[in-house]
Design a protein around this motif. Sequence first.
Motif: not given
Length: 77
Positions: A1-2, A6-10, A62-63, A68-69
């Motif tokens: 995963m890029e 990961v930053e966007k999800i975080s 988180v799934v 990133g969705k």
Amino acid sequence: MEKKVVEKISKMVYAKFPEVKGKKPKIKTSKKASTNNGNFILTYNATAKDIRGRSIPRHVRVVANAKGKIIKMSTSR
């Protein structure tokens, strides 16, 4: 995963659960047999305080897909 994904999800996780802010997630690939579309499981662990000042472990799971969705987000104490 890029890293960018990961930053966007975080950011979304930190907004909903501020007690895990700044924690890095553990990332695993989803092992569900019917999943061939590359879903990932991100797990955040932290410790929060209750009203009386006692420590409570907080786990956020988180799934999300590779883009990133967020598909599902759950928490436990």
